[in-house]
Design an enzyme around this catalytic site. Structure first.
Site, mmCIF file in Angstrom:
data_model
loop_
_atom_site.group_PDB
_atom_site.id
_atom_site.type_symbol
_atom_site.label_atom_id
_atom_site.label_comp_id
_atom_site.label_asym_id
_atom_site.label_seq_id
_atom_site.Cartn_x
_atom_site.Cartn_y
_atom_site.Cartn_z
ATOM 1 N N GLU A 304 0.827 -1.211 0.000
ATOM 2 C CA GLU A 304 0.000 0.000 0.000
ATOM 3 C C GLU A 304 0.861 1.261 0.000
ATOM 4 O OE1 GLU A 304 -3.334 -0.097 -0.460
ATOM 5 O OE2 GLU A 304 -2.824 -2.216 -0.720
ATOM 6 N N TRP A 307 1.913 1.766 -3.511
ATOM 7 C CA TRP A 307 0.813 2.364 -4.281
ATOM 8 C C TRP A 307 0.868 3.885 -4.188
ATOM 9 C CZ3 TRP A 307 -2.694 1.302 -7.869
ATOM 10 C CH2 TRP A 307 -3.100 -0.009 -8.093
ATOM 11 N N TRP A 336 -21.882 10.757 -18.565
ATOM 12 C CA TRP A 336 -22.282 10.775 -17.165
ATOM 13 C C TRP A 336 -23.653 11.425 -17.018
ATOM 14 C CZ3 TRP A 336 -19.215 7.715 -14.592
ATOM 15 C CH2 TRP A 336 -17.871 7.621 -14.931
ATOM 16 N N ASN A 371 -10.513 2.172 3.609
ATOM 17 C CA ASN A 371 -10.181 2.052 2.187
ATOM 18 C C ASN A 371 -11.160 1.174 1.415
ATOM 19 O OD1 ASN A 371 -8.255 2.599 -0.045
ATOM 20 N ND2 ASN A 371 -8.040 0.378 -0.008
ATOM 21 N N TRP A 389 -17.112 10.874 -11.826
ATOM 22 C CA TRP A 389 -16.184 10.624 -10.726
ATOM 23 C C TRP A 389 -15.578 11.906 -10.173
ATOM 24 C CZ3 TRP A 389 -11.199 12.267 -11.653
ATOM 25 C CH2 TRP A 389 -10.822 12.430 -12.993
ATOM 26 N N TRP A 412 -10.230 7.196 -7.136
ATOM 27 C CA TRP A 412 -11.499 7.485 -7.797
ATOM 28 C C TRP A 412 -11.511 6.998 -9.240
ATOM 29 C CZ3 TRP A 412 -16.335 8.694 -6.790
ATOM 30 C CH2 TRP A 412 -16.648 9.035 -5.466
#
Length: 498
Positions: A304, A307, A336, A371, A389, A412
């Site tokens: 993580e 990341w 959207w 998370n 988003w 996102w």
């Protein structure tokens, strides 16, 4: 002016009579293991400076939770630096555009002959730093910049074709292959110095930390209780120690369970540099002896942290993501939906899907979200409601105490199937089964959605019409099966139009 390589060598002791060094602190609000501070202190007497630019942060969408955490962190940092006789100057700059001239003026005022700072990677911060370099070029102030928040400077890890990695797994494998003890070595803390003096021989003293702007965009207008997120590197180190002692070795099992404190809860501290990734890696090495092998809980947590580094490389290698653009170019054409009522229900935690509503209430009440729930809520907004988003990303940024462009944008876009390692568009979480799987007894739901707390555990995940009528909890604003099909049709239409 001359510019050092972003990578630092081992600091040497400061020679007697060395010139004054100015260290510019940004998202590295700590004394220990701070590359720029350590290198500056090795070269001469040090003065620290911050440029809060609170109006700029507000313009970028950060809310009171993050800004108050920043302000409190500056107070703690100022006290810590004072123990080393390092004054903290505060430049009254509203925006990044004002910073270059303000720093140049401070260098002139103090007689500083060097400016040190650790690199940042979002596009506006990089542009600000470029203008600082231009402003100081040709003068008497040497500029030294360093790679600090990352193990690798963006551009060091490239694919075989010489491109930035756009997929995490090969990036992570390369990271583990190339990382070495030099990159993970902790920086020395500064020694206690004599009170520094300016060019006229006057003692240099610190400045007051500014208050929050009176007007903040969006909600919340006021910050959370400070005790929820105590600021500073000591608080960060305490959290790291508790995590390693009590939770780290079960991290891979508990990280997705929101009713359990299974994560490190260090993300706010990493976002503002109150703790460094190197300090986290060093702690894992002390416990496990390896970052890639051994205890699966510890190595999962290291993953993580990598990341977070990956998303910083993405900001540099794919600058469009800094500008509200999708990583996957073809998704620019996604249609959207405009649904203000649905967006409001999502924001306020009244979608009728208990795990979604519990998570959104957690965000608003605590400035943080587990998370797993970030993925669930983001996918609900982008797939079930087909809402852009970027609206969700902005709402999160306004409320998160750990709001940071790289990780927030990356997460996102992953959920929306527009980003790196994006979830395939046909992967659409069923929020009810997600709740049943990760909050088996509905404990988390009961804690955040109290109107459902009296229901039997199994019914908390999918209350009946009678349950909703009796408790006042809303019925689902969208049917999962129909919403899933709508999302599939929308993404299939996009694929056909490519």
């Amino acid at each position: 002016m001359s510019s050092d390589s972003p990578s630092a060598s081992s600091p040497a002791s400061a020679p007697a009579g060395a010139p004054l060094q100015l260290v510019w602190l940004r998202t590295d609000l700590r004394v220990h293991d701070n590359t720029a501070l350590s290198q500056a202190a090795a070269r001469g007497p040090v003065v620290a400076v911050v440029t809060p630019c609170l109006a700029q942060w507000v313009e970028h969408g950060h809310g009171a939770n993050k800004l108050d955490f920043l302000r409190r962190g500056l107070h703690v940092l100022q006290q810590a630096l004072a123990g080393y006789h390092i004054p903290l100057k505060v430049l009254d700059c509203d925006t990044f555009a004002e910073v270059p001239e303000a720093l140049a003026a401070l260098c002139d005022e103090l007689g500083a002959q060097a400016l040190h700072f650790n690199d940042e990677y979002a596009v506006n911060e990089r542009e600000r730093d470029r203008r600082v370099r231009e402003r100081l070029a040709g003068g008497d102030v040497r500029l030294h910049r360093y790679t600090d928040m990352l193990a690798f400077t963006p551009g060091e890890l490239l694919t075989g074709k010489g491109d930035y990695y756009g997929v995490f797994t090969p990036f992570s494998k390369r990271w583990h292959k190339e990382v070495d003890s030099r990159r993970l070595a902790l920086n020395e803390a500064p020694e206690v110095q004599a009170t520094p003096r300016d060019a006229q021989g006057r003692e240099i003293h610190g400045d007051a930390i500014p208050p929050l702007p009176e007007t903040l965009k969006g909600e919340p207008a006021t910050a959370l209780d400070a005790e929820l997120w105590p600021a500073g590197e000591e608080a960060a180190q305490e959290r790291l120690e508790r995590f390693l002692t009590f939770r780290a070795r079960r991290y891979h099992e508990q990280r997705d369970i929101p009713a359990t404190r299974g994560t490190s809860e260090l993300s706010p501290y990493l976002a503002l540099g109150m703790i460094s990734a190197r300090q986290c890696y060093a702690a894992v090495l002390a416990e496990n002896g390896s970052l890639a092998d051994g205890d699966v809980g510890l190595t999962s947590w290291v993953n993580e942290l990598i990341w977070r580094e990956f998303y910083q490389h993405i900001l540099v290698g794919f600058p469009r993501v800094n500008r509200h653009r999708p990583f996957q170019r073809h998704t620019e054409a996604l249609q959207w939906r405009d649904d203000d009522a649905g967006f409001a229900a999502w924001c306020e935690g009244r979608t009728g899907y208990p795990i979604v509503d519990a998570a959104m209430r957690q965000l608003v009440q605590t400035g943080w979200m587990h998370n797993r729930l970030r993925m669930v809520t983001a996918m609900f907004l982008t797939k079930h409601l087909l809402i852009d988003w970027r609206r969700g990303e902005a709402f999160f940024m306004t409320h998160l105490v750990d709001g940071e462009l790289g990780a927030n944008n990356g997460g996102w876009q992953w959920a929306a199937s527009t980003g790196t390692d994006a979830a395939p568009y046909f992967r659409i979480f069923n929020p009810t089964t997600q709740g049943q799987r990760f909050d088996k007894d509905g404990e988390f739901i009961a804690s955040m959605v109290p109107e459902l707390a009296e229901l039997p555990a199994k019914r908390r995940h999918q209350p009946s019409a009678d349950d909703c009528q009796q408790t006042g909890y809303p019925r689902p604003i969208v049917d999962h099966k129909a919403a899933r099909q709508r999302a599939l049709d929308t993404f299939k239409a996009l694929s056909k139009s490519e």
